[in-house]
Design a protein around this motif. Structure first.
Motif, PDB file in Angstrom:
ATOM      1  N   PHE A  90       0.824  -1.201   0.000  1.00  0.00           N
ATOM      2  CA  PHE A  90       0.000   0.000   0.000  1.00  0.00           C
ATOM      3  C   PHE A  90       0.865   1.261   0.000  1.00  0.00           C
ATOM      4  O   PHE A  90       0.538   2.253  -0.656  1.00  0.00           O
ATOM      5  CB  PHE A  90      -0.951  -0.002   1.204  1.00  0.00           C
ATOM      6  N   VAL A  91       1.967   1.236   0.742  1.00  0.00           N
ATOM      7  CA  VAL A  91       2.902   2.367   0.728  1.00  0.00           C
ATOM      8  C   VAL A  91       3.362   2.639  -0.695  1.00  0.00           C
ATOM      9  O   VAL A  91       3.340   3.789  -1.175  1.00  0.00           O
ATOM     10  CB  VAL A  91       4.107   2.090   1.645  1.00  0.00           C
ATOM     11  N   ASP A  92       3.777   1.591  -1.396  1.00  0.00           N
ATOM     12  CA  ASP A  92       4.296   1.781  -2.748  1.00  0.00           C
ATOM     13  C   ASP A  92       3.201   2.221  -3.709  1.00  0.00           C
ATOM     14  O   ASP A  92       3.441   3.053  -4.596  1.00  0.00           O
ATOM     15  CB  ASP A  92       4.949   0.492  -3.244  1.00  0.00           C
ATOM     16  N   MET A  93       1.989   1.684  -3.549  1.00  0.00           N
ATOM     17  CA  MET A  93       0.880   2.101  -4.403  1.00  0.00           C
ATOM     18  C   MET A  93       0.585   3.581  -4.208  1.00  0.00           C
ATOM     19  O   MET A  93       0.402   4.334  -5.177  1.00  0.00           O
ATOM     20  CB  MET A  93      -0.355   1.254  -4.110  1.00  0.00           C
ATOM     21  N   ILE A  94       0.536   4.027  -2.955  1.00  0.00           N
ATOM     22  CA  ILE A  94       0.294   5.447  -2.673  1.00  0.00           C
ATOM     23  C   ILE A  94       1.406   6.303  -3.262  1.00  0.00           C
ATOM     24  O   ILE A  94       1.160   7.346  -3.867  1.00  0.00           O
ATOM     25  CB  ILE A  94       0.157   5.664  -1.157  1.00  0.00           C
ATOM     26  N   ARG A  95       2.634   5.865  -3.098  1.00  0.00           N
ATOM     27  CA  ARG A  95       3.764   6.611  -3.661  1.00  0.00           C
ATOM     28  C   ARG A  95       3.687   6.703  -5.183  1.00  0.00           C
ATOM     29  O   ARG A  95       4.118   7.703  -5.770  1.00  0.00           O
ATOM     30  CB  ARG A  95       5.071   5.936  -3.253  1.00  0.00           C
ATOM     31  N   LEU A 127       4.006   6.300   6.417  1.00  0.00           N
ATOM     32  CA  LEU A 127       5.234   5.681   5.907  1.00  0.00           C
ATOM     33  C   LEU A 127       5.541   6.092   4.477  1.00  0.00           C
ATOM     34  O   LEU A 127       6.709   6.068   4.068  1.00  0.00           O
ATOM     35  CB  LEU A 127       5.113   4.154   5.985  1.00  0.00           C
ATOM     36  N   ALA A 128       4.497   6.468   3.719  1.00  0.00           N
ATOM     37  CA  ALA A 128       4.705   6.821   2.311  1.00  0.00           C
ATOM     38  C   ALA A 128       5.640   8.018   2.148  1.00  0.00           C
ATOM     39  O   ALA A 128       6.298   8.164   1.118  1.00  0.00           O
ATOM     40  CB  ALA A 128       3.368   7.110   1.640  1.00  0.00           C
ATOM     41  N   GLY A 129       5.722   8.858   3.177  1.00  0.00           N
ATOM     42  CA  GLY A 129       6.583  10.040   3.098  1.00  0.00           C
ATOM     43  C   GLY A 129       7.942   9.867   3.742  1.00  0.00           C
ATOM     44  O   GLY A 129       8.729  10.821   3.790  1.00  0.00           O
ATOM     45  N   VAL A 130       8.266   8.659   4.214  1.00  0.00           N
ATOM     46  CA  VAL A 130       9.551   8.408   4.881  1.00  0.00           C
ATOM     47  C   VAL A 130      10.580   8.009   3.823  1.00  0.00           C
ATOM     48  O   VAL A 130      10.559   6.889   3.296  1.00  0.00           O
ATOM     49  CB  VAL A 130       9.420   7.307   5.952  1.00  0.00           C
ATOM     50  N   GLY A 131      11.496   8.918   3.514  1.00  0.00           N
ATOM     51  CA  GLY A 131      12.432   8.701   2.425  1.00  0.00           C
ATOM     52  C   GLY A 131      13.372   7.534   2.630  1.00  0.00           C
ATOM     53  O   GLY A 131      13.805   6.884   1.659  1.00  0.00           O
ATOM     54  N   SER A 132      13.709   7.230   3.877  1.00  0.00           N
ATOM     55  CA  SER A 132      14.643   6.142   4.156  1.00  0.00           C
ATOM     56  C   SER A 132      13.998   4.771   4.009  1.00  0.00           C
ATOM     57  O   SER A 132      14.703   3.754   3.973  1.00  0.00           O
ATOM     58  CB  SER A 132      15.203   6.287   5.575  1.00  0.00           C
ATOM     59  N   LEU A 133      12.694   4.735   3.915  1.00  0.00           N
ATOM     60  CA  LEU A 133      11.973   3.480   3.720  1.00  0.00           C
ATOM     61  C   LEU A 133      11.807   3.265   2.223  1.00  0.00           C
ATOM     62  O   LEU A 133      11.034   3.968   1.567  1.00  0.00           O
ATOM     63  CB  LEU A 133      10.609   3.559   4.410  1.00  0.00           C
ATOM     64  N   LYS A 134      12.554   2.317   1.678  1.00  0.00           N
ATOM     65  CA  LYS A 134      12.647   2.174   0.227  1.00  0.00           C
ATOM     66  C   LYS A 134      11.592   1.224  -0.323  1.00  0.00           C
ATOM     67  O   LYS A 134      11.370   0.137   0.213  1.00  0.00           O
ATOM     68  CB  LYS A 134      14.039   1.671  -0.159  1.00  0.00           C
ATOM     69  N   THR A 135      10.939   1.668  -1.393  1.00  0.00           N
ATOM     70  CA  THR A 135      10.066   0.817  -2.199  1.00  0.00           C
ATOM     71  C   THR A 135      10.377   1.124  -3.664  1.00  0.00           C
ATOM     72  O   THR A 135      11.318   1.862  -3.968  1.00  0.00           O
ATOM     73  CB  THR A 135       8.576   1.081  -1.906  1.00  0.00           C
ATOM     74  N   HIS A 137       8.886   3.012  -5.675  1.00  0.00           N
ATOM     75  CA  HIS A 137       8.659   4.417  -5.999  1.00  0.00           C
ATOM     76  C   HIS A 137       9.212   5.304  -4.887  1.00  0.00           C
ATOM     77  O   HIS A 137       9.239   4.902  -3.725  1.00  0.00           O
ATOM     78  CB  HIS A 137       7.165   4.689  -6.186  1.00  0.00           C
ATOM     79  N   PRO A 138       9.615   6.513  -5.220  1.00  0.00           N
ATOM     80  CA  PRO A 138      10.142   7.428  -4.194  1.00  0.00           C
ATOM     81  C   PRO A 138       9.056   7.888  -3.237  1.00  0.00           C
ATOM     82  O   PRO A 138       7.856   7.786  -3.523  1.00  0.00           O
ATOM     83  CB  PRO A 138      10.693   8.598  -5.023  1.00  0.00           C
ATOM     84  N   ALA A 139       9.492   8.397  -2.104  1.00  0.00           N
ATOM     85  CA  ALA A 139       8.560   8.867  -1.081  1.00  0.00           C
ATOM     86  C   ALA A 139       7.672   9.980  -1.624  1.00  0.00           C
ATOM     87  O   ALA A 139       8.044  10.707  -2.554  1.00  0.00           O
ATOM     88  CB  ALA A 139       9.334   9.360   0.137  1.00  0.00           C
ATOM     89  N   THR A 140       6.491  10.115  -1.031  1.00  0.00           N
ATOM     90  CA  THR A 140       5.580  11.182  -1.429  1.00  0.00           C
ATOM     91  C   THR A 140       6.220  12.544  -1.162  1.00  0.00           C
ATOM     92  O   THR A 140       7.028  12.699  -0.251  1.00  0.00           O
ATOM     93  CB  THR A 140       4.251  11.079  -0.669  1.00  0.00           C
ATOM     94  N   SER A 141       5.818  13.515  -1.939  1.00  0.00           N
ATOM     95  CA  SER A 141       6.422  14.849  -1.859  1.00  0.00           C
ATOM     96  C   SER A 141       5.678  15.771  -0.906  1.00  0.00           C
ATOM     97  O   SER A 141       6.052  16.932  -0.761  1.00  0.00           O
ATOM     98  CB  SER A 141       6.454  15.488  -3.252  1.00  0.00           C
ATOM     99  N   ARG A 142       4.649  15.257  -0.229  1.00  0.00           N
ATOM    100  CA  ARG A 142       3.842  16.078   0.670  1.00  0.00           C
ATOM    101  C   ARG A 142       3.223  15.176   1.729  1.00  0.00           C
ATOM    102  O   ARG A 142       3.170  13.957   1.561  1.00  0.00           O
ATOM    103  CB  ARG A 142       2.736  16.789  -0.108  1.00  0.00           C
ATOM    104  N   GLN A 143       2.768  15.773   2.813  1.00  0.00           N
ATOM    105  CA  GLN A 143       1.970  15.035   3.799  1.00  0.00           C
ATOM    106  C   GLN A 143       0.557  14.920   3.264  1.00  0.00           C
ATOM    107  O   GLN A 143      -0.081  15.924   2.952  1.00  0.00           O
ATOM    108  CB  GLN A 143       1.975  15.752   5.144  1.00  0.00           C
ATOM    109  N   VAL A 144       0.067  13.708   3.144  1.00  0.00           N
ATOM    110  CA  VAL A 144      -1.187  13.453   2.452  1.00  0.00           C
ATOM    111  C   VAL A 144      -2.375  13.630   3.401  1.00  0.00           C
ATOM    112  O   VAL A 144      -2.371  13.111   4.520  1.00  0.00           O
ATOM    113  CB  VAL A 144      -1.203  12.034   1.854  1.00  0.00           C
TER     114      VAL A 144
END
Length: 251
Positions: A90-95, A127-135, A137-144
């Motif tokens: 889900f993190v990667d899908m959101i990203r 978690l989607a905005g945590v850059g150190s958590l790799k999937t 796709h890159p982390a989201t660019s904003r707080q959703v």
């Protein structure tokens, strides 16, 4: 803006927030519709593997009506779980969307797949905005910002914001009508017309909102997710109050 609606099953989004999504699209925003499960358990008279293909095709047709980009996650129907692996998916899908706003089920909806989708989205968004958590796709660019869409039948749900969907109710119905396999089985087994459900719920929320038709939402108020401005779309339609005033006032 980039708008992402996440439903548990094919047709959940169409039932609960398709009018708002159609309004977003009409106003020039990018709209994405993601479905967690493949709906393969929904019809007793169609083999699951066959039904999954039918439900996916219907979902993509419904997205086309709205003008939304489809995202098919493909989890088995009735078996969704809140695991770490699913959370990361889900993190990667959101990203992959990098949304400004996400809509999904509330925590007290009637179906376990709905509630687990809710929990997965709730847990994945920070978690989607945590850059150190790799999937992938890159982390989201904003707080959703997160909104909960209505429960089926409005049961146990108290909206905090409404969207006037009077100008998009027909698009909502047209999108839901693409789910022919689901409409058929509800009529056959439960004597329920899902298109009438949409009509009735739209009017019910419309009475509350002061419009002919409306959809209701609850905005999540959580640390670092709040905004001082409204993100839900404003309709160009005529409110009940304006409608009466144009005709000389209520009698």
């Amino acid at each position: 803006m980039r708008i992402l609606a996440i439903g548990a099953h094919p047709d959940d989004i169409e039932l609960q927030c398709a009018g708002t999504l159609a309004l977003y699209k009409k106003q020039g925003h990018d709209v994405f519709m993601a479905v967690a499960t493949n709906g393969d358990m929904g019809n007793f008279d169609v083999p699951p593997a066959e039904l999954a293909l039918v439900r996916e095709a219907e979902f993509k047709e419904a997205c086309f009506v709205i003008g939304a980009a489809p995202i098919w996650m493909g989890y088995p129907d009735e078996k969704l779980e809140n695991t770490l692996a699913n959370r990361m998916a889900f993190v990667d899908m959101i990203r992959s969307v990098d949304p400004d706003l996400v809509m999904t089920h509330g925590p007290n909806d009637y179906h376990p797949d709905h509630r687990y989708t809710h929990q997965l989205v709730w847990d994945a968004l920070p978690l989607a905005g945590v850059g150190s958590l790799k999937t992938a796709h890159p982390a989201t660019s904003r707080q959703v910002t997160l909104y909960f869409m209505d429960n089926v039948g409005g049961i146990g749900f108290q909206p905090t914001e409404f969207v006037d969907i009077t100008e998009t109710i027909d698009a909502k119905k047209a999108a839901l009508a693409k789910h022919a396999s689901q409409l058929r089985i509800f009529r056959q087994l439960m004597d329920v017309d899902l298109l009438d459900v949409v009509e009735t719920m739209g009017k019910f929320r419309g009475y509350q909102a002061g419009s002919r038709y409306a959809e209701g939402f609850t905005k999540v108020e959580a640390w670092y997710r709040g905004l001082s401005r409204r993100l839900l779309p404003e309709s160009a339609g005529t409110s009940t109050f304006d409608y009466k005033m144009e005709r000389g006032g209520a009698q």
